[in-house]
Design a protein around this motif. Structure first.
Motif, short mmCIF file in Angstrom:
data_model
loop_
_atom_site.label_atom_id
_atom_site.label_comp_id
_atom_site.label_asym_id
_atom_site.label_seq_id
_atom_site.Cartn_x
_atom_site.Cartn_y
_atom_site.Cartn_z
N SER A 14 0.84 -1.21 0.08
CA SER A 14 0.05 0.08 -0.06
C SER A 14 0.72 1.29 0.08
O SER A 14 0.58 2.15 -0.65
CB SER A 14 -0.85 -0.03 1.40
OG SER A 14 -1.95 -1.02 0.99
N THR A 15 1.81 1.16 0.77
CA THR A 15 2.96 2.34 0.93
C THR A 15 3.60 2.68 -0.44
O THR A 15 3.42 3.69 -1.20
CB THR A 15 3.99 2.13 1.85
OG1 THR A 15 3.39 2.04 3.27
CG2 THR A 15 4.88 3.18 2.02
N LYS A 18 1.12 4.22 -3.24
CA LYS A 18 0.74 5.44 -2.76
C LYS A 18 1.99 6.26 -3.33
O LYS A 18 1.75 7.41 -4.02
CB LYS A 18 0.67 5.85 -1.19
CG LYS A 18 -0.49 5.50 -0.75
CD LYS A 18 -0.68 5.59 0.71
CE LYS A 18 -1.88 5.23 1.28
NZ LYS A 18 -1.92 5.00 2.76
N HIS A 57 12.02 -1.85 5.53
CA HIS A 57 11.64 -0.44 5.13
C HIS A 57 11.49 -0.51 3.66
O HIS A 57 11.46 -1.38 2.83
CB HIS A 57 12.90 0.25 5.44
CG HIS A 57 13.99 -0.11 4.75
ND1 HIS A 57 14.98 -1.03 4.88
CD2 HIS A 57 14.76 0.39 3.23
CE1 HIS A 57 15.90 -1.27 4.05
NE2 HIS A 57 15.90 -0.34 3.08
N TYR A 77 14.84 11.09 7.91
CA TYR A 77 15.04 9.74 7.22
C TYR A 77 16.49 9.18 7.22
O TYR A 77 17.46 10.08 7.23
CB TYR A 77 14.45 10.21 5.84
CG TYR A 77 13.12 10.46 5.55
CD1 TYR A 77 12.28 9.52 5.68
CD2 TYR A 77 12.67 11.92 5.61
CE1 TYR A 77 10.81 10.07 5.51
CE2 TYR A 77 11.28 12.22 5.48
CZ TYR A 77 10.51 11.31 5.58
OH TYR A 77 9.10 11.46 5.48
N PHE A 86 12.43 4.90 4.47
CA PHE A 86 11.15 5.30 5.22
C PHE A 86 10.45 3.80 5.43
O PHE A 86 10.54 2.93 4.78
CB PHE A 86 10.40 6.26 4.56
CG PHE A 86 9.86 5.96 2.94
CD1 PHE A 86 8.59 5.10 2.79
CD2 PHE A 86 10.78 6.00 1.91
CE1 PHE A 86 8.14 4.75 1.59
CE2 PHE A 86 10.38 5.75 0.54
CZ PHE A 86 9.12 4.97 0.64
N PRO A 87 9.75 3.96 6.58
CA PRO A 87 8.92 2.74 7.27
C PRO A 87 8.07 2.38 5.96
O PRO A 87 7.18 3.05 5.37
CB PRO A 87 8.26 3.46 8.36
CG PRO A 87 8.76 4.76 8.80
CD PRO A 87 9.25 5.34 7.52
N THR A 88 7.82 0.81 6.11
CA THR A 88 6.94 0.06 5.25
C THR A 88 5.53 0.67 5.28
O THR A 88 4.60 0.51 4.59
CB THR A 88 7.17 -1.31 5.52
OG1 THR A 88 6.57 -1.86 6.78
CG2 THR A 88 8.55 -1.95 5.06
N ASP A 89 5.13 1.14 6.57
CA ASP A 89 3.72 1.70 6.76
C ASP A 89 3.34 3.07 6.68
O ASP A 89 2.39 3.63 7.01
CB ASP A 89 3.43 0.77 8.13
CG ASP A 89 3.99 1.54 9.48
OD1 ASP A 89 5.19 2.15 9.08
OD2 ASP A 89 3.67 1.33 10.60
N LYS A 90 4.27 3.81 6.35
CA LYS A 90 4.20 5.34 6.33
C LYS A 90 4.85 5.94 5.03
O LYS A 90 6.21 6.03 5.28
CB LYS A 90 4.88 5.72 7.56
CG LYS A 90 4.56 7.18 7.97
CD LYS A 90 5.00 7.76 9.39
CE LYS A 90 4.70 9.29 9.42
NZ LYS A 90 5.87 9.92 9.87
N PRO A 91 4.29 5.95 4.11
CA PRO A 91 4.97 6.66 3.00
C PRO A 91 5.56 8.17 3.18
O PRO A 91 4.99 8.89 4.17
CB PRO A 91 3.92 6.84 1.87
CG PRO A 91 2.62 6.61 2.68
CD PRO A 91 2.89 5.93 4.00
N PRO A 93 5.84 12.33 2.80
CA PRO A 93 4.82 13.05 2.46
C PRO A 93 4.72 13.22 0.98
O PRO A 93 6.01 13.32 0.30
CB PRO A 93 5.30 14.35 3.06
CG PRO A 93 6.03 13.76 4.25
CD PRO A 93 6.63 12.51 3.96
#
Length: 114
Positions: A14-15, A18, A57, A77, A86-91, A93
């Protein structure tokens, strides 16, 4: 690229989807999606930017010169010569990804004119 993303486990898939959409919105309309070095990339007059998922990541690869140009905005970062993690669950910005990709597009355009 769809095959690559289909093999990526959640939440990284999902990340990356996005990130892919944000990159697509920042590259020229004629840019194409490809696989380069076994990871997804966008290409226009050469490869513009790569992105990928790893076990712990996700990464964006906009080249070392783009990372250097935006190093102050990338504080927080993990970066290396050509990579931003960056984290796998947080794209990252969307606005930051767009800035990085647009800088890379500009860089590639100026290289071709020389």
């Amino acid at each position: 690229m769809d095959e690559y993303l289909a093999r990526v486990p959640e939440p990284a898939r999902s990340t990356l989807n996005k990130v892919r959409a944000v990159i697509r919105s920042a590259v020229p309309p004629e840019a194409t999606e490809t696989i380069s070095y076994r990871i997804p990339a966008f290409k226009h007059k050469g490869v513009l930017v790569w992105f990928a998922a790893f076990s712990d990541h996700c990464s964006l690869f906009p080249t070392a010169s783009v990372i250097e140009a935006f190093k102050h905005e990338l504080k927080g970062y993990t970066t290396s010569k050509g990579t931003i993690q960056f984290p796998t669950d947080k794209p990252m910005p969307a606005a930051l990804v767009k800035k990085l990709v647009r800088a890379r597009v500009t860089q590639m355009a100026s290289k071709k004119r020389r």
